[in-house]
Design a protein around this motif. Structure first.
Motif, PDB file in Angstrom:
ATOM      1  N   GLU A   1       0.875  -1.171   0.000  1.00 48.79           N
ATOM      2  CA  GLU A   1       0.000   0.000   0.000  1.00 48.79           C
ATOM      3  C   GLU A   1       0.911   1.219   0.000  1.00 48.79           C
ATOM      4  O   GLU A   1       1.762   1.357   0.884  1.00 48.79           O
ATOM      5  CB  GLU A   1      -0.916   0.014   1.226  1.00 48.79           C
ATOM      6  CG  GLU A   1      -1.881   1.172   1.202  1.00 48.79           C
ATOM      7  CD  GLU A   1      -2.864   1.155   2.362  1.00 48.79           C
ATOM      8  OE1 GLU A   1      -3.744   2.027   2.376  1.00 48.79           O
ATOM      9  OE2 GLU A   1      -2.747   0.303   3.249  1.00 48.79           O
ATOM     10  N   VAL A   2       0.767   2.065  -1.022  1.00 45.56           N
ATOM     11  CA  VAL A   2       1.657   3.213  -1.201  1.00 45.56           C
ATOM     12  C   VAL A   2       0.846   4.493  -1.363  1.00 45.56           C
ATOM     13  O   VAL A   2      -0.354   4.455  -1.595  1.00 45.56           O
ATOM     14  CB  VAL A   2       2.575   3.016  -2.435  1.00 45.56           C
ATOM     15  CG1 VAL A   2       3.453   1.786  -2.282  1.00 45.56           C
ATOM     16  CG2 VAL A   2       1.771   2.922  -3.709  1.00 45.56           C
ATOM     17  N   GLU A   3       1.532   5.606  -1.250  1.00 46.37           N
ATOM     18  CA  GLU A   3       0.914   6.894  -1.575  1.00 46.37           C
ATOM     19  C   GLU A   3       0.820   6.991  -3.093  1.00 46.37           C
ATOM     20  O   GLU A   3       1.641   6.447  -3.810  1.00 46.37           O
ATOM     21  CB  GLU A   3       1.781   8.039  -1.043  1.00 46.37           C
ATOM     22  CG  GLU A   3       1.900   8.077   0.462  1.00 46.37           C
ATOM     23  CD  GLU A   3       0.589   8.424   1.148  1.00 46.37           C
ATOM     24  OE1 GLU A   3      -0.147   9.281   0.634  1.00 46.37           O
ATOM     25  OE2 GLU A   3       0.307   7.815   2.194  1.00 46.37           O
ATOM     26  N   ALA A   4      -0.200   7.670  -3.597  1.00 50.18           N
ATOM     27  CA  ALA A   4      -0.343   7.859  -5.045  1.00 50.18           C
ATOM     28  C   ALA A   4       0.827   8.687  -5.550  1.00 50.18           C
ATOM     29  O   ALA A   4       1.364   9.492  -4.809  1.00 50.18           O
ATOM     30  CB  ALA A   4      -1.667   8.540  -5.354  1.00 50.18           C
TER      31      ALA A   4
ATOM     32  N   GLU B   1       0.932  -2.734  -6.500  1.00 55.33           N
ATOM     33  CA  GLU B   1       0.846  -1.554  -5.628  1.00 55.33           C
ATOM     34  C   GLU B   1      -0.598  -1.065  -5.570  1.00 55.33           C
ATOM     35  O   GLU B   1      -1.337  -1.171  -6.545  1.00 55.33           O
ATOM     36  CB  GLU B   1       1.726  -0.419  -6.146  1.00 55.33           C
ATOM     37  CG  GLU B   1       3.191  -0.643  -5.951  1.00 55.33           C
ATOM     38  CD  GLU B   1       4.017   0.564  -6.357  1.00 55.33           C
ATOM     39  OE1 GLU B   1       5.181   0.615  -5.952  1.00 55.33           O
ATOM     40  OE2 GLU B   1       3.517   1.458  -7.083  1.00 55.33           O
ATOM     41  N   ALA B   2      -0.977  -0.522  -4.410  1.00 61.59           N
ATOM     42  CA  ALA B   2      -2.327   0.003  -4.241  1.00 61.59           C
ATOM     43  C   ALA B   2      -2.313   1.237  -3.377  1.00 61.59           C
ATOM     44  O   ALA B   2      -1.424   1.423  -2.545  1.00 61.59           O
ATOM     45  CB  ALA B   2      -3.220  -1.052  -3.601  1.00 61.59           C
ATOM     46  N   THR B   3      -3.296   2.065  -3.588  1.00 64.04           N
ATOM     47  CA  THR B   3      -3.583   3.201  -2.724  1.00 64.04           C
ATOM     48  C   THR B   3      -4.965   2.967  -2.149  1.00 64.04           C
ATOM     49  O   THR B   3      -5.925   2.793  -2.900  1.00 64.04           O
ATOM     50  CB  THR B   3      -3.545   4.518  -3.528  1.00 64.04           C
ATOM     51  OG1 THR B   3      -2.224   4.704  -4.023  1.00 64.04           O
ATOM     52  CG2 THR B   3      -3.925   5.700  -2.672  1.00 64.04           C
ATOM     53  N   GLY B   4      -5.058   2.909  -0.831  1.00 61.41           N
ATOM     54  CA  GLY B   4      -6.349   2.725  -0.174  1.00 61.41           C
ATOM     55  C   GLY B   4      -6.779   1.287   0.003  1.00 61.41           C
ATOM     56  O   GLY B   4      -7.865   1.025   0.493  1.00 61.41           O
ATOM     57  N   LEU B   5      -5.973   0.339  -0.432  1.00 60.57           N
ATOM     58  CA  LEU B   5      -6.226  -1.085  -0.188  1.00 60.57           C
ATOM     59  C   LEU B   5      -5.025  -1.646   0.568  1.00 60.57           C
ATOM     60  O   LEU B   5      -3.881  -1.382   0.190  1.00 60.57           O
ATOM     61  CB  LEU B   5      -6.377  -1.874  -1.489  1.00 60.57           C
ATOM     62  CG  LEU B   5      -7.673  -1.748  -2.248  1.00 60.57           C
ATOM     63  CD1 LEU B   5      -7.609  -2.568  -3.532  1.00 60.57           C
ATOM     64  CD2 LEU B   5      -8.854  -2.189  -1.419  1.00 60.57           C
ATOM     65  N   PRO B   6      -5.272  -2.431   1.608  1.00 58.77           N
ATOM     66  CA  PRO B   6      -4.143  -2.929   2.402  1.00 58.77           C
ATOM     67  C   PRO B   6      -3.319  -3.990   1.695  1.00 58.77           C
ATOM     68  O   PRO B   6      -3.827  -4.724   0.848  1.00 58.77           O
ATOM     69  CB  PRO B   6      -4.820  -3.507   3.649  1.00 58.77           C
ATOM     70  CG  PRO B   6      -6.209  -3.812   3.234  1.00 58.77           C
ATOM     71  CD  PRO B   6      -6.555  -2.832   2.145  1.00 58.77           C
ATOM     72  N   GLU B   7      -2.059  -4.043   2.053  1.00 61.04           N
ATOM     73  CA  GLU B   7      -1.174  -5.109   1.595  1.00 61.04           C
ATOM     74  C   GLU B   7      -1.826  -6.437   1.962  1.00 61.04           C
ATOM     75  O   GLU B   7      -2.402  -6.584   3.035  1.00 61.04           O
ATOM     76  CB  GLU B   7       0.172  -4.961   2.299  1.00 61.04           C
ATOM     77  CG  GLU B   7       1.204  -5.972   1.903  1.00 61.04           C
ATOM     78  CD  GLU B   7       2.528  -5.731   2.613  1.00 61.04           C
ATOM     79  OE1 GLU B   7       3.213  -6.713   2.897  1.00 61.04           O
ATOM     80  OE2 GLU B   7       2.857  -4.556   2.883  1.00 61.04           O
ATOM     81  N   GLY B   8      -1.774  -7.394   1.060  1.00 57.07           N
ATOM     82  CA  GLY B   8      -2.368  -8.702   1.304  1.00 57.07           C
ATOM     83  C   GLY B   8      -3.771  -8.857   0.743  1.00 57.07           C
ATOM     84  O   GLY B   8      -4.337  -9.952   0.790  1.00 57.07           O
ATOM     85  N   THR B   9      -4.368  -7.781   0.180  1.00 55.92           N
ATOM     86  CA  THR B   9      -5.687  -7.886  -0.440  1.00 55.92           C
ATOM     87  C   THR B   9      -5.593  -8.832  -1.625  1.00 55.92           C
ATOM     88  O   THR B   9      -4.731  -8.674  -2.489  1.00 55.92           O
ATOM     89  CB  THR B   9      -6.193  -6.507  -0.911  1.00 55.92           C
ATOM     90  OG1 THR B   9      -6.286  -5.634   0.222  1.00 55.92           O
ATOM     91  CG2 THR B   9      -7.536  -6.603  -1.592  1.00 55.92           C
TER      92      THR B   9
END
Length: 110
Positions: free
Chosen positions: A58-61, A68-76
Motif C-alpha cells: 500500500e503506497v501513496e499515489a 501496488e495500491a492506494t487505499g487497499l491494504p497489503e495482502g488484499t
C-alpha cells in the motif's frame, strides 16, 4: 451572462474530472500493467473464480508497479470473475474480510 458562467463552470468541472489519473482519490491498484479502481459493488462468492494475485504494497499515489495500491491494504487478494460478459481484464474481484467486491479497469483517453 449567467448562462455563460454556468456553462464555463460545467466545462471546468468536466476538465477537472477528466484530469490526470494520478490524482485519483478512491482506492485503486495496478495489476498486469492496468490500473483498477475499487467500486464496492458486491459480488457473490460463487461468481469468484481463481485467485490472480495479491496486493504487495500500500503506497501513496501515484502507483507505478504491479501489486501496488492506494487505499487497499497489503495482502488484499485479487480474483478472476466467472461468467462475466465483459472482457476478463476489464473487471476483477477483490476480497475484504469475507466479502468480495468488483474493481474496474481505468480507461485513459489520450
Amino acid at each position: 451572462m449567467k448562462r455563460h458562467l454556468f456553462i464555463m463552470g460545467i466545462l471546468f468541472l468536466f476538465v477537472a474530472a477528466c484530469g490526470n489519473q494520478d490524482e485519483i482519490t478512491d482506492p485503486h491498484f495496478m495489476w498486469r500493467g492496468n490500473k483498477y479502481i475499487t467500486t464496492y459493488e458486491p459480488i457473490e462468492d460463487k461468481q469468484v473464480s481463481e485467485q490472480m494475485g495479491v496486493i504487495k504494497a500500500e503506497v501513496e499515489a501515484p502507483i507505478d508497479e504491479n501489486g501496488e495500491a492506494t487505499g487497499l491494504p497489503e495482502g488484499t487478494l485479487l480474483f478472476k470473475i466467472d461468467d462475466q460478459i465483459e472482457n476478463p481484464v476489464d473487471v476483477l474481484a477483490y476480497q475484504i474480510g469475507n466479502r468480495f467486491y468488483i474493481a474496474r479497469k481505468l480507461v485513459v483517453h489520450h
